[in-house]
Design a protein around this motif. Structure first.
Motif, PDB file in Angstrom:
ATOM      1  N   UNK A 187       0.828  -1.210   0.000  1.00 55.13           N
ATOM      2  CA  UNK A 187       0.000   0.000   0.000  1.00 55.13           C
ATOM      3  C   UNK A 187       0.858   1.255   0.000  1.00 55.13           C
ATOM      4  N   UNK A 188       2.058   1.136   0.570  1.00 52.62           N
ATOM      5  CA  UNK A 188       2.956   2.288   0.605  1.00 52.62           C
ATOM      6  C   UNK A 188       3.309   2.756  -0.797  1.00 52.62           C
ATOM      7  N   UNK A 189       3.525   1.806  -1.729  1.00 48.07           N
ATOM      8  CA  UNK A 189       3.865   2.172  -3.103  1.00 48.07           C
ATOM      9  C   UNK A 189       2.743   2.954  -3.758  1.00 48.07           C
ATOM     10  N   UNK A 190       1.497   2.523  -3.503  1.00 47.90           N
ATOM     11  CA  UNK A 190       0.353   3.239  -4.061  1.00 47.90           C
ATOM     12  C   UNK A 190       0.271   4.659  -3.480  1.00 47.90           C
ATOM     13  N   UNK A 191       0.610   4.782  -2.202  1.00 46.56           N
ATOM     14  CA  UNK A 191       0.582   6.094  -1.563  1.00 46.56           C
ATOM     15  C   UNK A 191       1.617   7.006  -2.195  1.00 46.56           C
ATOM     16  N   UNK A 192       2.810   6.477  -2.427  1.00 40.59           N
ATOM     17  CA  UNK A 192       3.855   7.299  -3.032  1.00 40.59           C
ATOM     18  C   UNK A 192       3.466   7.724  -4.448  1.00 40.59           C
ATOM     19  N   UNK A 193       2.893   6.781  -5.200  1.00 47.07           N
ATOM     20  CA  UNK A 193       2.497   7.090  -6.579  1.00 47.07           C
ATOM     21  C   UNK A 193       1.383   8.118  -6.622  1.00 47.07           C
ATOM     22  N   UNK A 194       0.630   8.232  -5.521  1.00 50.17           N
ATOM     23  CA  UNK A 194      -0.497   9.172  -5.482  1.00 50.17           C
ATOM     24  C   UNK A 194      -0.067  10.603  -5.205  1.00 50.17           C
ATOM     25  N   UNK A 195       1.191  10.828  -4.866  1.00 51.10           N
ATOM     26  CA  UNK A 195       1.662  12.182  -4.590  1.00 51.10           C
ATOM     27  C   UNK A 195       1.820  12.946  -5.908  1.00 51.10           C
ATOM     28  N   UNK A 196       1.144  14.068  -6.087  1.00 52.97           N
ATOM     29  CA  UNK A 196       1.208  14.845  -7.335  1.00 52.97           C
ATOM     30  C   UNK A 196       2.621  15.316  -7.657  1.00 52.97           C
ATOM     31  N   UNK A 197       2.874  15.549  -8.949  1.00 55.41           N
ATOM     32  CA  UNK A 197       4.213  15.956  -9.399  1.00 55.41           C
ATOM     33  C   UNK A 197       4.656  17.257  -8.741  1.00 55.41           C
ATOM     34  N   UNK A 198       3.738  18.203  -8.613  1.00 57.88           N
ATOM     35  CA  UNK A 198       4.091  19.481  -7.994  1.00 57.88           C
ATOM     36  C   UNK A 198       4.577  19.311  -6.569  1.00 57.88           C
ATOM     37  N   UNK A 199       3.947  18.396  -5.844  1.00 58.00           N
ATOM     38  CA  UNK A 199       4.358  18.125  -4.466  1.00 58.00           C
ATOM     39  C   UNK A 199       5.707  17.421  -4.449  1.00 58.00           C
ATOM     40  N   UNK A 200       5.897  16.443  -5.330  1.00 63.66           N
ATOM     41  CA  UNK A 200       7.165  15.715  -5.376  1.00 63.66           C
ATOM     42  C   UNK A 200       8.325  16.652  -5.692  1.00 63.66           C
ATOM     43  N   UNK A 201       8.108  17.571  -6.627  1.00 62.71           N
ATOM     44  CA  UNK A 201       9.166  18.509  -6.990  1.00 62.71           C
ATOM     45  C   UNK A 201       9.477  19.478  -5.853  1.00 62.71           C
ATOM     46  N   UNK A 202       8.473  19.774  -5.057  1.00 61.74           N
ATOM     47  CA  UNK A 202       8.659  20.734  -3.978  1.00 61.74           C
ATOM     48  C   UNK A 202       9.282  20.110  -2.730  1.00 61.74           C
ATOM     49  N   UNK A 203       9.176  18.808  -2.599  1.00 65.50           N
ATOM     50  CA  UNK A 203       9.656  18.141  -1.383  1.00 65.50           C
ATOM     51  C   UNK A 203      11.141  18.403  -1.127  1.00 65.50           C
ATOM     52  N   UNK A 204      12.045  18.194  -2.096  1.00 67.55           N
ATOM     53  CA  UNK A 204      13.464  18.461  -1.813  1.00 67.55           C
ATOM     54  C   UNK A 204      13.722  19.914  -1.433  1.00 67.55           C
ATOM     55  N   UNK A 205      13.032  20.836  -2.106  1.00 65.35           N
ATOM     56  CA  UNK A 205      13.196  22.257  -1.793  1.00 65.35           C
ATOM     57  C   UNK A 205      12.741  22.535  -0.364  1.00 65.35           C
ATOM     58  N   UNK A 206      11.553  22.005  -0.020  1.00 68.18           N
ATOM     59  CA  UNK A 206      11.016  22.212   1.315  1.00 68.18           C
ATOM     60  C   UNK A 206      11.923  21.640   2.391  1.00 68.18           C
ATOM     61  N   UNK A 207      12.441  20.432   2.142  1.00 63.19           N
ATOM     62  CA  UNK A 207      13.327  19.806   3.117  1.00 63.19           C
ATOM     63  C   UNK A 207      14.618  20.614   3.249  1.00 63.19           C
ATOM     64  N   UNK A 208      15.144  21.087   2.127  1.00 65.25           N
ATOM     65  CA  UNK A 208      16.355  21.895   2.170  1.00 65.25           C
ATOM     66  C   UNK A 208      16.162  23.152   3.008  1.00 65.25           C
ATOM     67  N   UNK A 209      15.066  23.857   2.771  1.00 62.03           N
ATOM     68  CA  UNK A 209      14.774  25.060   3.545  1.00 62.03           C
ATOM     69  C   UNK A 209      14.506  24.723   5.005  1.00 62.03           C
ATOM     70  N   UNK A 210      13.823  23.591   5.217  1.00 59.14           N
ATOM     71  CA  UNK A 210      13.467  23.160   6.571  1.00 59.14           C
ATOM     72  C   UNK A 210      14.713  22.893   7.411  1.00 59.14           C
ATOM     73  N   UNK A 211      15.646  22.121   6.877  1.00 60.11           N
ATOM     74  CA  UNK A 211      16.825  21.796   7.668  1.00 60.11           C
ATOM     75  C   UNK A 211      17.787  22.985   7.767  1.00 60.11           C
TER      76      UNK A 211
END
Length: 508
Positions: free
Chosen positions: A149-173
């Motif tokens: 089920x985890x794979x389906x959850x990951x696949x359900x994350x929109x492209x805009x969110x996936x692209x923003x995740x590294x940026x958000x994590x970088x700013x966060x840390x």
């Protein structure tokens, strides 16, 4: 002649011994795939040390939180060992099972939620009760991972969110690093840049209060450390991040020593606070007051039921909602961290997902269960692992080095505290710089993708939560798609995740 024969025999024996050693090294290389990945032992070791140096603060920070709820004669020591055990188990799983260069430990945010909201917030819940919630979180996570089920959850994350995740994590840390170094401080505007005004009578060169170093010194040293890392990286110096951390620590102690000689009360208090106690006392406290409490006391909810308005029905709702909330936070923090760190290290498959994702997620889930038994909050993959990946780590050997460092630190708890937070902050800030490169993947000309990506990473930073940033991003994506007539493009898993996040925001 006899001497020559003896020398020849010794040379043959030495050659045979060397061949055996090389064969052993070859097996280790083959197991982790070090040469195959384009890495080297030296690079992996430096990366592992870098990761450890960047995240060792969790041992002190987590212990500082849980000492208020564990009880006993040495609650800090008990929490310190519990935190170390969780980090060792999780990171070893990453090293030997997932074979990835990432490390795990008790996650920031969740620990504060457990200590200050669930235990000290007047709910009637005990420390042991919360370890039950943490154990349930891990079990749910294991089920989601093993069933696919985890794979389906990951696949359900929109492209805009996936692209923003590294940026958000970088700013966060990077934000965490700036806080740790005192570069940004609390103010009437929530945060503000530290003042370096030497003419102001209210500014101190160095302060020390309850284990926290403040003033201009740590902020100045951290900024110079980040600049030094950038210069070394520009000059292709290997292990620039690690040298930056160590160099910053040395400069900090030199300047603090000078400040002491000049009569700085904060510097004097800082050096007076340094002490070397017997680390085995912490093990005794852990064995008595922390490990196994999830089973011996965790299912006793008498204190909770004794609070007016609480009953069996509210307890069931509390268990379900809290365990699910912890699982959601854990899972999406992990997904976000894995994607961000792996994208920086070129550790993605042809579909843009982190390689060996299933093994990493299962390692995370099992580590959370082990952490709950040891007596610490949710164990999750640390965003600071990105510093080791940025230093060149590509295989599980990096994680193995980090885990060994945690084992050593477990027996040298006082020495681990000697690394100032302003030194480790340099690595966090620099990783933030590196992870900003992912911002170009967002299509900023598309208003729909732009707002989804922007809200994802801005909530991560200002909301101080990776999972909440992902949640807001997914909910925004669904609203935008519905309002632009593209509701059919929203997959069922995305709808389910969006509803769960919405419920989490409303009910917790």
């Amino acid at each position: 002649m006899a001497e020559e024969t003896q020398q020849t025999e010794e040379q043959v024996a030495e050659t045979a011994e060397t061949a055996v050693e090389e064969k052993k090294v070859g097996k280790v290389d083959a197991w982790f795939g070090i040469t195959k990945s384009g890495s080297t032992y030296k690079t992996e070791i430096v990366a592992g040390l870098t990761t450890f140096m960047a995240m060792v603060y969790i041992l002190m920070v987590n212990a500082g939180m849980f000492q208020h709820v564990i009880g006993g004669e040495d609650p800090y020591g008990a929490a310190y060992i519990a935190t170390a055990i969780g980090a060792i188990v999780g990171t070893m799983l990453m090293a030997l099972y997932a074979k990835m260069p990432l490390a795990q430990a008790s996650g920031m945010g969740i620990n504060a939620f457990i200590v200050y909201t669930l235990v000290l917030g007047g709910t009637g819940l005990t420390y042991a009760n919360c370890m039950v919630f943490t154990l349930l979180d891990g079990v749910i996570f294991v089920v989601l991972t093993t069933t696919g089920l985890r794979q389906k959850i990951f696949a359900a994350i929109p492209a805009g969110v996936r692209h923003a995740i590294p940026v958000g994590i970088g700013l966060f840390i990077a934000f965490i690093g700036m806080q740790n170094a005192g570069i940004v401080v609390d103010s009437s505007t929530l945060v503000t840049f530290v003042s370096f005004n030497v003419l102001s009578s209210t500014n101190s060169f160095m302060t020390y209060n309850a284990g926290t170093v403040g003033g201009m010194l740590p902020a100045l040293v951290a900024i110079l450390g980040v600049i030094a890392i950038a210069i070394m990286t520009k000059k292709n110096v290997k292990g620039a991040i690690l040298w930056g951390i160590l160099g910053t620590a040395v400069v900090f102690y030199i300047l603090a020593g000078i400040a002491t000689a000049c009569g700085s009360e904060g510097a004097v208090a800082f050096f007076e606070s340094i002490s070397l106690s017997n680390p085995f006392n912490a093990f005794a406290a852990w064995g008595k007051d922390s490990v196994g409490k999830v089973f011996t006391e965790g299912f006793d909810f008498a204190a909770y039921l004794g609070v007016e308005g609480n009953n069996a029905g509210t307890l069931v709702v509390l268990i379900i909602t809290t365990a699910l909330s912890l699982c959601m936070i854990d899972m999406f923090d992990t997904i976000g961290t894995l994607y961000g760190a792996c994208s920086k290290g070129n550790l993605l498959d042809e579909n843009g997902a982190p390689i060996r994702m299933n093994q990493m997620m299962l390692s995370d889930a099992v580590a959370t269960c082990a952490g709950a038994i040891a007596g610490t909050s949710t164990v999750t993959t640390f965003v600071e692992s990105s510093s080791g990946v940025a230093a060149g780590g590509k295989t599980g050997f990096t994680a193995l080095v980090t885990a060994i460092c945690f084992i050593v630190a477990m027996f040298l708890s006082p020495i681990a505290q000697l690394i100032p937070s302003c030194a480790t902050a340099t690595a966090l800030i620099w990783v933030g710089v590196l992870m900003m490169t992912s911002v170009v993947k967002v299509d900023w000309t598309d208003a729909a993708e732009a707002i989804v990506a922007f809200l994802t990473f801005i909530v991560m930073v200002l909301g101080y939560s990776i999972s909440k940033g992902i949640g807001i991003g997914i909910i925004t994506y669904i609203i935008v798609m519905v309002c632009t007539g593209k509701i059919k493009e929203v997959s069922i898993p995305t709808w389910v995740i969006g509803v769960i996040f919405l419920a989490t925001f409303i009910l917790t």
